[in-house]
Design an enzyme around this catalytic site. Structure first.
Site, short mmCIF file in Angstrom:
data_model
loop_
_atom_site.label_atom_id
_atom_site.label_comp_id
_atom_site.label_asym_id
_atom_site.label_seq_id
_atom_site.Cartn_x
_atom_site.Cartn_y
_atom_site.Cartn_z
N ALA A 185 0.84 -1.19 0.00
CA ALA A 185 0.00 0.00 0.00
C ALA A 185 0.88 1.24 0.00
O ALA A 185 2.01 1.23 0.51
CB ALA A 185 -0.91 0.00 1.22
N CYS A 191 -8.30 -0.14 1.23
CA CYS A 191 -8.22 0.90 0.20
C CYS A 191 -9.51 1.03 -0.60
O CYS A 191 -9.51 1.51 -1.73
CB CYS A 191 -7.02 0.67 -0.71
SG CYS A 191 -5.45 0.71 0.16
#
Length: 219
Positions: free
Chosen positions: A149, A180
């Site tokens: 990420a 996300c």
């Protein structure tokens, strides 16, 4: 010069944010060197500036922290290498898009050292791997899992927050959020891919590739 800090054990999230904010301000004032801080957090969720409340599916599972970084909900925990990136874009070019691309390419080249092909997907933040060892999705498309990420913040053109790469976290811990904001794909790690990689192995690969993507600024 860039200072590398590697912290053993688990680092409290609020302590980490306080350090980053102080260091970023010192860098902006010319009072400190740029810094990369490699650490692990205890299990927790962070909500970026674009986080949606419906994506926090189990709010009582772990502590939840509001974060000023970009992005949505992210999990941090043991077995995941978090790299807080405090670099001065005043000296490296004030181009946010290019900076994020450099972070992505740094992660991809790091994964390549373990023969893992990381890829970027339009509209999906982070770095992904195609799972040819898994059954395809219901549409027949290959399954893709997220392995890293990326979420940053800039203040006075100095970055903080950064990247996280899954080495051997408990992947069930991601189930308390929609990572996300992406519901149609999963999460993986280097160990989940069958690779006996340690945090120390990953750190060495990160150091090996850093200057390729972030050469020392000339001014």
């Amino acid at each position: 010069m860039v200072e590398w800090i590697i912290t053993e054990g688990l680092t409290d999230y609020t302590r980490a944010v306080a350090f980053m904010e102080t260091r970023a301000e010192a860098i902006a004032c010319g009072e400190a060197e740029e810094c990369l801080w490699l650490l692990e957090h205890p299990p927790l969720y962070t909500a970026g500036t674009s986080a949606r409340s419906e994506d926090l599916t189990d709010p009582e599972r772990f502590p939840v922290y509001q974060s000023k970084r970009g992005g949505q909900y992210t999990y941090h925990g043991p077995g995941q290498r978090v790299v807080y990136v405090m670099l001065d874009l005043n000296k490296r070019g004030r181009d946010i898009r290019a900076f994020v691309e450099s972070l992505e390419n740094w992660v991809i080249s790091t994964l390549a050292e373990f023969n893992v092909t990381g890829e970027i997907r339009p509209g999906r933040v982070g770095v992904w791997v195609t799972r040819s060892d898994q059954a395809p999705t219901i549409t027949g498309a290959p399954r893709e899992d997220k392995i890293a990420a990326i979420g940053i913040r800039l203040r006075k053109w100095v970055s903080f927050h950064g990247i996280s790469i899954n080495v051997e976290p408990d992947l069930t811990h991601f189930s308390g959020i929609v990572p996300c904001g992406i519901r149609d794909h999963g999460v993986t790690s280097l160990v989940d891919l069958g690779l006996p990689v340690t945090l120390q192995d990953l750190d060495a690969a990160l150091k090996h590739g850093f200057e390729q993507h972030f050469p020392e600024p000339t001014s």
